[in-house]
Design an enzyme around this catalytic site. Structure first.
Site, PDB file in Angstrom:
ATOM      1  N   SER A   1     -10.879  -0.462   2.951  1.00 36.97           N
ATOM      2  CA  SER A   1     -10.152  -0.402   4.388  1.00 36.97           C
ATOM      3  C   SER A   1      -9.827   0.899   4.520  1.00 36.97           C
ATOM      4  O   SER A   1      -9.165   1.633   4.213  1.00 36.97           O
ATOM      5  CB  SER A   1      -9.075  -1.399   4.145  1.00 36.97           C
ATOM      6  OG  SER A   1      -9.314  -2.504   3.385  1.00 36.97           O
TER       7      SER A   1
ATOM      8  N   ARG B   1       0.818  -1.187  -0.190  1.00 35.89           N
ATOM      9  CA  ARG B   1      -0.174  -0.213   0.102  1.00 35.89           C
ATOM     10  C   ARG B   1       0.821   1.518  -0.122  1.00 35.89           C
ATOM     11  O   ARG B   1       0.504   2.217   0.650  1.00 35.89           O
ATOM     12  CB  ARG B   1      -0.861   0.072   1.399  1.00 35.89           C
ATOM     13  CG  ARG B   1      -1.756  -1.140   1.314  1.00 35.89           C
ATOM     14  CD  ARG B   1      -3.294  -1.016   0.356  1.00 35.89           C
ATOM     15  NE  ARG B   1      -3.923  -2.146   0.646  1.00 35.89           N
ATOM     16  CZ  ARG B   1      -3.962  -3.242   0.029  1.00 35.89           C
ATOM     17  NH1 ARG B   1      -2.909  -3.773  -0.552  1.00 35.89           N
ATOM     18  NH2 ARG B   1      -5.078  -4.187   0.477  1.00 35.89           N
TER      19      ARG B   1
ATOM     20  N   GLU C   1      -5.258   4.242   6.094  1.00 37.04           N
ATOM     21  CA  GLU C   1      -5.053   4.023   4.357  1.00 37.04           C
ATOM     22  C   GLU C   1      -5.358   5.216   3.660  1.00 37.04           C
ATOM     23  O   GLU C   1      -4.757   5.789   2.669  1.00 37.04           O
ATOM     24  CB  GLU C   1      -5.542   2.914   3.968  1.00 37.04           C
ATOM     25  CG  GLU C   1      -5.107   2.469   2.759  1.00 37.04           C
ATOM     26  CD  GLU C   1      -5.607   1.099   2.308  1.00 37.04           C
ATOM     27  OE1 GLU C   1      -5.374   0.238   2.651  1.00 37.04           O
ATOM     28  OE2 GLU C   1      -6.415   1.142   1.341  1.00 37.04           O
TER      29      GLU C   1
END
Ligand code: FAD
Ligand code: NAP
Length: 341
Positions: free
Chosen positions: A239, A166, A335
């Site tokens: 998420s 990520r 995130e």
């Protein structure tokens, strides 16, 4: 000048949380020339430029005092084809899932595990999007970006992008690179990744013994549709926290107190913990305060029941972070990209 610049535009339709904030200025870039016009305008008017795609990885905590530029460039093409390996290129504004479907329609395998991820092609390298055991770095063949500091075009290969879980160079050097188009090396032969439990299981339930890339894509779409809230119905950004990677000793300590801990060993000896599991154990699943909440089926997803502000969502996220740190000694990292805070 072909770029249309509007003032005081609501960004509610342009962020998947459905948060109501305003952009001081807003424009959509359909090609490289319009991107350059926006850059010139922001420089001349000394106004920051915020580039967005589908707005599915944003938390907008307040009005955005910038020129918000939405990438709306379109186009997909086959660049190289040796009968096995095929390099395809897509413009930054191409919506991701239809692009994946287009590659499958061309008989190409490689992106099927990344089906149904919202957003655009241009944002995909930002956090090296990943799902069900595949990340774009696995099929990445290069990208073209504009250096916002110098106005020069630059080509990036795999190594230069510094992709990680990520993460990427583009996320680290925030605001410097504007991604214009991305290339992927796909395959006419199918090398399927079925190691994520639910994928194999879903295919087995459907009686599919020798799946095609299209079968894998369909299985993943059906799993995702069951588990994840559709942003068009319930605002969310997927998420909300990254799965934390922690030292094995810490994971072991947590396991002693919580034998059901969900953890995956990493190549470097550390353990990746399922953040959703930690949040659920701490009792946050289904929590709601005003219109900000934690999804009732998937604890990793924060949701907007209608009128939550970005600040309310951020405050909830920070409460969860503090609680998880106190209970488990684990720091959860957000995130989505935070703006307007
Ligand atoms: P935006 O949210 O518009 O922007 C994200 C960031 O990229 C911002 O910092 C923005 O400034 C920057 N940016 C956007 N375009 C460009 C560009 N052309 N050049 C430079 N910078 C740019 N992510 C995963 O990794 N895996 C998943 O499985 C996944 N599932 C999701 C499911 C749901 C229901 C939702 C809502 C989100 C999910 N996400 C997932 C997160 C998100 O979809 C991805 O991160 C996606 O790539 C974001 O694309 P976007 O176009 O919406 O980017
Ligand atoms: P899940 O299957 O319930 O699994 C929970 C977590 O455990 C996942 O986040 C995954 O980590 C990890 N995991 C599961 N099986 C694994 C394996 N075999 N090897 C290594 N790690 C494993 O997860 P989910 O929430 O339904 O999501 C499914 C996939 O879609 C995941 O890959 C997830 O990352 C992706 N997804 C991402 C977003 C987002 O916004 N970023 C939103 C929805 C779904 P990883 O996340 O590291 O894969």
């Amino acid at each position: 000048m072909s770029l249309v610049i509007q003032s005081d535009v609501s960004l509610k339709p342009f962020n998947s949380f459905g948060v109501e904030v305003k952009a001081r200025l807003f424009a959509q870039a359909h090609d490289d020339a319009e991107v350059r016009e926006a850059l010139d305008y922001s420089r001349e008017h000394q106004l920051p430029l915020l580039v967005i795609g589908g707005g599915s990885n944003l938390l907008l905590a307040g009005d955005i005092q910038a020129l918000v530029l939405r990438m709306a460039s379109r186009g997909t093409r086959l660049l190289e084809d040796d009968g096995q390996r095929v390099v395809v290129e897509a413009e930054a504004g191409e919506p991701w899932h239809p692009f994946v479907q287009w590659t499958l329609g061309q008989g190409l395998s490689g992106l099927e595990n990344l089906s149904l991820i919202p957003g655009t092609v241009g944002a995909a390298p930002m956090q090296n999007i990943g799902a069900y055991g595949v990340e774009i770095k696995d099929v990445f063949a290069g990208l073209t970006a504009l250096d916002r500091q110098t106005g020069e075009l630059r080509e990036f290969d795999l190594e230069q992008c510094r992709f990680a879980y990520r993460d990427s160079l583009f996320k680290q050097e925030v605001g410097r690179w504007l991604i214009l188009r991305v290339r992927f090396a796909l395959s006419r032969a199918e090398h399927l990744h079925l190691e994520y439990g639910p994928v194999r299981q879903r295919l087995a339930e459907q009686g599919i013994e020798r799946p095609t890339a299209g079968d894998v894509s369909q299985a993943i779409c059906s799993i995702r549709s069951e588990k994840l809230p559709d942003p068009a119905v319930l605002g969310n950004a997927g998420s909300f926290f990254k799965n934390p990677v922690v030292p094995a000793a810490l994971a072991e300590r947590i396991r002693q107190a919580h034998p059901g801990l969900v953890a995956y060993p990493q190549a470097d000896g550390q353990m990746k913990l399922a953040a959703g599991w930690l949040i659920e154990q701490a009792g946050w699943k289904g929590f709601r305060e005003a219109d900000a909440g934690v999804h009732r089926l998937q604890s990793l997803v924060l949701v907007n029941y209608g009128n939550a502000s970005g600040r309310q969502l951020l405050a909830l996220a920070q409460r969860i972070q503090r609680d998880i740190a106190e209970r488990f000694g684990v720091e959860l990292e957000m995130e989505p990209n935070l703006y307007g805070a």
